[in-house]
Design a protein around this motif. Structure first.
Motif, PDB file in Angstrom:
ATOM      1  N   VAL A  17     -59.023  -0.026 -14.562  1.00 37.79           N
ATOM      2  CA  VAL A  17     -57.335   0.200 -14.159  1.00 37.79           C
ATOM      3  C   VAL A  17     -56.534   0.926 -15.240  1.00 37.79           C
ATOM      4  CG1 VAL A  17     -57.495  -1.629 -12.477  1.00 37.79           C
ATOM      5  CG2 VAL A  17     -56.224  -2.091 -14.700  1.00 37.79           C
ATOM      6  N   LYS A  18     -55.742   1.621 -14.901  1.00 37.38           N
ATOM      7  CA  LYS A  18     -54.658   2.244 -15.765  1.00 37.38           C
ATOM      8  C   LYS A  18     -53.354   1.359 -15.814  1.00 37.38           C
ATOM      9  CE  LYS A  18     -52.191   6.372 -17.449  1.00 37.38           C
ATOM     10  NZ  LYS A  18     -51.012   5.674 -17.511  1.00 37.38           N
ATOM     11  N   ILE A  19     -52.887   0.735 -17.023  1.00 38.17           N
ATOM     12  CA  ILE A  19     -51.578  -0.039 -16.830  1.00 38.17           C
ATOM     13  C   ILE A  19     -50.590   1.091 -17.847  1.00 38.17           C
ATOM     14  CG2 ILE A  19     -50.346  -2.010 -17.925  1.00 38.17           C
ATOM     15  CD1 ILE A  19     -52.916  -3.459 -18.158  1.00 38.17           C
ATOM     16  N   GLY A  20     -49.566   1.578 -16.740  1.00 36.78           N
ATOM     17  CA  GLY A  20     -48.803   2.534 -17.330  1.00 36.78           C
ATOM     18  C   GLY A  20     -47.412   2.243 -16.909  1.00 36.78           C
ATOM     19  N   ARG A  21     -46.080   2.922 -17.200  1.00 36.19           N
ATOM     20  CA  ARG A  21     -44.795   2.886 -16.649  1.00 36.19           C
ATOM     21  C   ARG A  21     -44.290   4.138 -16.548  1.00 36.19           C
ATOM     22  NH1 ARG A  21     -41.233   4.029 -21.066  1.00 36.19           N
ATOM     23  NH2 ARG A  21     -42.490   4.418 -23.202  1.00 36.19           N
ATOM     24  N   THR A  22     -43.457   4.190 -15.619  1.00 34.39           N
ATOM     25  CA  THR A  22     -42.890   5.388 -15.088  1.00 34.39           C
ATOM     26  C   THR A  22     -41.533   5.299 -14.358  1.00 34.39           C
ATOM     27  OG1 THR A  22     -43.089   7.747 -13.806  1.00 34.39           O
ATOM     28  CG2 THR A  22     -44.082   5.567 -12.930  1.00 34.39           C
ATOM     29  N   THR A  23     -40.705   6.247 -14.313  1.00 31.16           N
ATOM     30  CA  THR A  23     -39.324   6.219 -13.706  1.00 31.16           C
ATOM     31  C   THR A  23     -39.839   7.149 -11.966  1.00 31.16           C
ATOM     32  OG1 THR A  23     -38.515   8.334 -14.647  1.00 31.16           O
ATOM     33  CG2 THR A  23     -38.002   5.806 -15.269  1.00 31.16           C
ATOM     34  N   ASN A  24     -40.832   7.675 -11.990  1.00 28.78           N
ATOM     35  CA  ASN A  24     -40.946   8.510 -10.974  1.00 28.78           C
ATOM     36  C   ASN A  24     -42.639   8.131 -10.554  1.00 28.78           C
ATOM     37  OD1 ASN A  24     -41.664  10.297  -8.871  1.00 28.78           O
ATOM     38  ND2 ASN A  24     -40.296  11.745  -9.688  1.00 28.78           N
ATOM     39  N   LEU A  25     -42.812   7.352  -9.848  1.00 24.81           N
ATOM     40  CA  LEU A  25     -44.216   6.707  -9.394  1.00 24.81           C
ATOM     41  C   LEU A  25     -45.013   7.750  -8.443  1.00 24.81           C
ATOM     42  CD1 LEU A  25     -46.128   4.419  -9.939  1.00 24.81           C
ATOM     43  CD2 LEU A  25     -45.294   3.311  -7.912  1.00 24.81           C
ATOM     44  N   THR A  26     -44.476   8.264  -7.693  1.00 25.74           N
ATOM     45  CA  THR A  26     -44.980   9.292  -6.913  1.00 25.74           C
ATOM     46  C   THR A  26     -45.517  10.577  -7.747  1.00 25.74           C
ATOM     47  OG1 THR A  26     -43.733   8.615  -5.144  1.00 25.74           O
ATOM     48  CG2 THR A  26     -44.852  10.706  -4.732  1.00 25.74           C
ATOM     49  N   LYS A  27     -44.801  11.117  -8.419  1.00 32.11           N
ATOM     50  CA  LYS A  27     -44.957  12.016  -9.412  1.00 32.11           C
ATOM     51  C   LYS A  27     -46.062  11.640 -10.359  1.00 32.11           C
ATOM     52  CE  LYS A  27     -43.232  15.705 -12.290  1.00 32.11           C
ATOM     53  NZ  LYS A  27     -44.032  15.594 -13.473  1.00 32.11           N
ATOM     54  N   ARG A  28     -45.681  10.527 -11.151  1.00 36.36           N
ATOM     55  CA  ARG A  28     -46.819  10.237 -12.164  1.00 36.36           C
ATOM     56  C   ARG A  28     -48.329   9.987 -11.774  1.00 36.36           C
ATOM     57  NH1 ARG A  28     -48.539  10.747 -16.921  1.00 36.36           N
ATOM     58  NH2 ARG A  28     -49.222   8.820 -18.008  1.00 36.36           N
ATOM     59  N   VAL A  29     -48.430   9.502 -10.231  1.00 39.08           N
ATOM     60  CA  VAL A  29     -49.619   9.199  -9.813  1.00 39.08           C
ATOM     61  C   VAL A  29     -50.299  10.485  -9.294  1.00 39.08           C
ATOM     62  CG1 VAL A  29     -51.030   7.968  -7.767  1.00 39.08           C
ATOM     63  CG2 VAL A  29     -49.158   7.143  -8.913  1.00 39.08           C
ATOM     64  N   ALA A  30     -49.591  11.397  -8.772  1.00 38.05           N
ATOM     65  CA  ALA A  30     -50.139  12.785  -8.312  1.00 38.05           C
ATOM     66  C   ALA A  30     -50.614  13.444  -9.683  1.00 38.05           C
ATOM     67  CB  ALA A  30     -48.915  13.640  -7.870  1.00 38.05           C
ATOM     68  N   ASP A  31     -49.753  13.401 -10.898  1.00 37.66           N
ATOM     69  CA  ASP A  31     -50.304  14.023 -11.984  1.00 37.66           C
ATOM     70  C   ASP A  31     -51.686  13.691 -12.439  1.00 37.66           C
ATOM     71  OD1 ASP A  31     -48.090  15.594 -12.152  1.00 37.66           O
ATOM     72  OD2 ASP A  31     -46.750  14.322 -13.474  1.00 37.66           O
ATOM     73  N   ILE A  32     -51.691  12.086 -12.482  1.00 36.73           N
ATOM     74  CA  ILE A  32     -52.828  11.479 -12.944  1.00 36.73           C
ATOM     75  C   ILE A  32     -54.157  11.853 -12.043  1.00 36.73           C
ATOM     76  CG2 ILE A  32     -54.063   9.367 -13.700  1.00 36.73           C
ATOM     77  CD1 ILE A  32     -51.302   8.382 -14.131  1.00 36.73           C
ATOM     78  N   GLN A  33     -53.876  11.898 -10.592  1.00 34.10           N
ATOM     79  CA  GLN A  33     -54.991  12.090  -9.825  1.00 34.10           C
ATOM     80  C   GLN A  33     -55.489  13.409  -9.973  1.00 34.10           C
ATOM     81  OE1 GLN A  33     -56.141   9.946  -6.669  1.00 34.10           O
ATOM     82  NE2 GLN A  33     -57.525  11.514  -7.510  1.00 34.10           N
ATOM     83  N   ARG A  34     -54.634  14.531 -10.114  1.00 31.67           N
ATOM     84  CA  ARG A  34     -55.249  15.838 -10.660  1.00 31.67           C
ATOM     85  C   ARG A  34     -56.268  15.841 -11.522  1.00 31.67           C
ATOM     86  NH1 ARG A  34     -49.795  17.703  -9.258  1.00 31.67           N
ATOM     87  NH2 ARG A  34     -49.134  17.510 -11.614  1.00 31.67           N
ATOM     88  N   MET A  35     -56.195  14.910 -12.648  1.00 27.89           N
ATOM     89  CA  MET A  35     -57.312  14.907 -13.542  1.00 27.89           C
ATOM     90  C   MET A  35     -58.440  13.866 -13.239  1.00 27.89           C
ATOM     91  SD  MET A  35     -54.622  14.981 -17.014  1.00 27.89           S
ATOM     92  CE  MET A  35     -53.431  13.896 -16.258  1.00 27.89           C
ATOM     93  N   SER A  36     -58.214  13.184 -12.250  1.00 30.96           N
ATOM     94  CA  SER A  36     -59.196  12.114 -12.044  1.00 30.96           C
ATOM     95  C   SER A  36     -60.058  12.747 -10.879  1.00 30.96           C
ATOM     96  CB  SER A  36     -58.634  10.742 -11.553  1.00 30.96           C
ATOM     97  OG  SER A  36     -59.570  10.074 -11.041  1.00 30.96           O
TER      98      SER A  36
END
Length: 202
Positions: A17-36
């Motif tokens: 799993v990835k343990i991270g932090r963000t103020t915009n969860l939807t955008k952050r997940v979408a950004d990571i998903q594009r690279m996964s």
């Protein structure tokens, strides 16, 4: 200003799993998903920012695979949730003082090798066979130096495996809702030692 959250991201069924932090969860997940190469889900979130994220990264450092990705041996979310609730990083560290003792030097005398049966150690039959096979394989190495080195490598490998198994046991008992004191009583150690075992600490 948007509230910051700490999140756990991963693939259901996987303990990486990835343990991270963000103020915009939807955008952050979408950004990571594009690279996964695999689909990712939000497995858990908790209000928090840099401080909580850093504490989790440090606490689970021995599980880090790369960057902010961690590979656990048991349920990752359960362990992370427990850490956030229990805050083990706030506990006072116990320092053990070494007591200096004078030891008389004794010339070592080679001891004859003994099997587990000769040492009156009762093992599961399958484990008894495993140790017998290891003993036989080491005995077949004719070069004494190579036999010694192979024995050291085997001992280190077994020690690592035992530590992993002990860690999984301690974490499983803790995950069932017991306190570290109760886990220690079951394992025959102190609560502090049980917690050390859960972190694979020596």
């Amino acid at each position: 200003m948007p509230e910051e959250v700490v999140y756990v991201l991963g693939t259901p069924g996987s303990n990486t799993v990835k343990i991270g932090r963000t103020t915009n969860l939807t955008k952050r997940v979408a950004d990571i998903q594009r690279m996964s190469p695999v689909p990712l889900d939000i497995l858990w979130t908790h209000p928090g920012g840099h401080e909580l994220e850093t504490r989790l990264h440090r606490h689970f450092a021995h599980f880090r695979s790369h960057g902010e990705w961690f590979t656990f041996r048991v349920n990752a979310v359960r362990l992370i949730r427990w850490a956030v609730e229990d805050e083990p990083w706030n506990r006072p560290k116990v320092k053990l003082k070494k007591v200096a003792t004078k030891r008389k030097r004794v010339k070592p005398v080679p001891a004859p090798r003994a099997s587990t049966a000769e040492l009156n150690i009762e093992l599961n039959p399958a484990l008894e066979k495993c140790f017998s096979d290891i003993d036989r394989a080491l005995s077949e190495i004719t070069d004494p130096i190579e036999r010694y080195r192979e024995a050291e490598r085997t001992a280190a490998s077994l020690k690592q495996a035992f530590r992993r198994i002990n860690q999984e046991t301690a974490l499983k008992l803790k995950g069932e809702g017991r306190s570290w004191r109760e886990v220690g009583e079951i394992l025959g150690v102190t609560g502090a030692r049980a917690e050390q075992i859960s972190r694979c600490a020596r």
